[in-house]
Design a protein around this motif. Sequence first.
Motif, short mmCIF file in Angstrom:
data_model
loop_
_atom_site.label_atom_id
_atom_site.label_comp_id
_atom_site.label_asym_id
_atom_site.label_seq_id
_atom_site.Cartn_x
_atom_site.Cartn_y
_atom_site.Cartn_z
N LYS A 11 2.73 -10.81 -3.33
CA LYS A 11 1.75 -9.64 -2.61
C LYS A 11 1.41 -9.00 -3.37
CE LYS A 11 5.77 -6.19 -2.89
NZ LYS A 11 6.76 -5.37 -2.17
N ASP A 12 1.61 -8.85 -4.77
CA ASP A 12 1.06 -7.84 -5.75
C ASP A 12 -0.33 -8.64 -6.42
OD1 ASP A 12 3.00 -6.00 -5.96
OD2 ASP A 12 4.15 -7.69 -6.99
N ALA A 17 -5.60 -7.76 -8.99
CA ALA A 17 -6.89 -8.43 -9.18
C ALA A 17 -7.93 -7.02 -9.16
CB ALA A 17 -7.39 -9.73 -8.46
N LEU A 18 -7.62 -6.35 -8.00
CA LEU A 18 -8.23 -5.19 -7.70
C LEU A 18 -8.44 -4.16 -8.82
CD1 LEU A 18 -7.74 -4.55 -3.97
CD2 LEU A 18 -9.88 -5.44 -5.21
N LYS A 35 -2.79 -18.16 -9.97
CA LYS A 35 -2.24 -19.30 -10.61
C LYS A 35 -1.14 -18.86 -11.63
CE LYS A 35 -6.21 -22.38 -10.44
NZ LYS A 35 -7.37 -22.92 -10.99
N GLU A 36 -1.36 -17.50 -12.10
CA GLU A 36 -0.37 -16.96 -12.91
C GLU A 36 1.06 -16.68 -12.17
OE1 GLU A 36 -0.68 -16.02 -16.66
OE2 GLU A 36 -1.77 -18.01 -15.83
N ILE A 37 1.04 -16.11 -11.16
CA ILE A 37 2.07 -15.77 -10.46
C ILE A 37 2.71 -17.02 -9.48
CG2 ILE A 37 2.99 -14.42 -8.45
CD1 ILE A 37 2.19 -12.61 -10.55
N ARG A 38 2.09 -17.73 -8.95
CA ARG A 38 2.66 -19.12 -8.41
C ARG A 38 2.68 -20.30 -9.04
NH1 ARG A 38 -1.80 -18.26 -3.35
NH2 ARG A 38 -1.01 -16.38 -2.39
N VAL A 47 5.18 -5.46 -12.41
CA VAL A 47 4.36 -4.26 -12.04
C VAL A 47 4.94 -2.89 -12.17
CG1 VAL A 47 2.91 -5.82 -10.61
CG2 VAL A 47 4.94 -4.71 -9.72
N ALA A 48 4.30 -2.07 -12.17
CA ALA A 48 4.64 -0.69 -12.30
C ALA A 48 4.13 0.27 -10.79
CB ALA A 48 4.21 0.31 -13.28
#
Length: 148
Positions: A11-12, A17-18, A35-38, A47-48
Amino acid sequence: MNLIIRQAEEKDIKPMALMDVLCFSAPWSETSFEKEIRENHLAFYIVAEVDGILAGYAGLWCIVDEGHITNVAVHPDWRRRHIGEALVSVLLEHTIANGIKSHTLEVRASNEPAISLYRKFGFEPAGTRKNYYEDNGEDAIIMWRMVE
């Protein structure tokens, strides 16, 4: 301010990307973050969140016992509130606890705030990559930190 740092989830991807577009002159694409996350089993991203709003993120690739920090970004609206410092701290603590013995990164030679942040954590310049950044040909400073 209620700051939560957690592992990045699917979800992040879009908000990361934005944020990259706001933070960097050569941002990563949404596909790169997907690609990095999945798919990238070497990648670890956090994430913060401040009151449920994505305020920053950081990522690293774990290669054997070495951590290569790929990105640290804080949304412009949330800068100067120690969020970048918190992200780097959690990233280092987590990876050291999981066997990483050294960390490296590249940073734009002109990015004094980032260089100062990394120095707080014991990173030291170890070399230069000439014309590293494609958008303007700026050099990158290679920095290293060894776990004691």
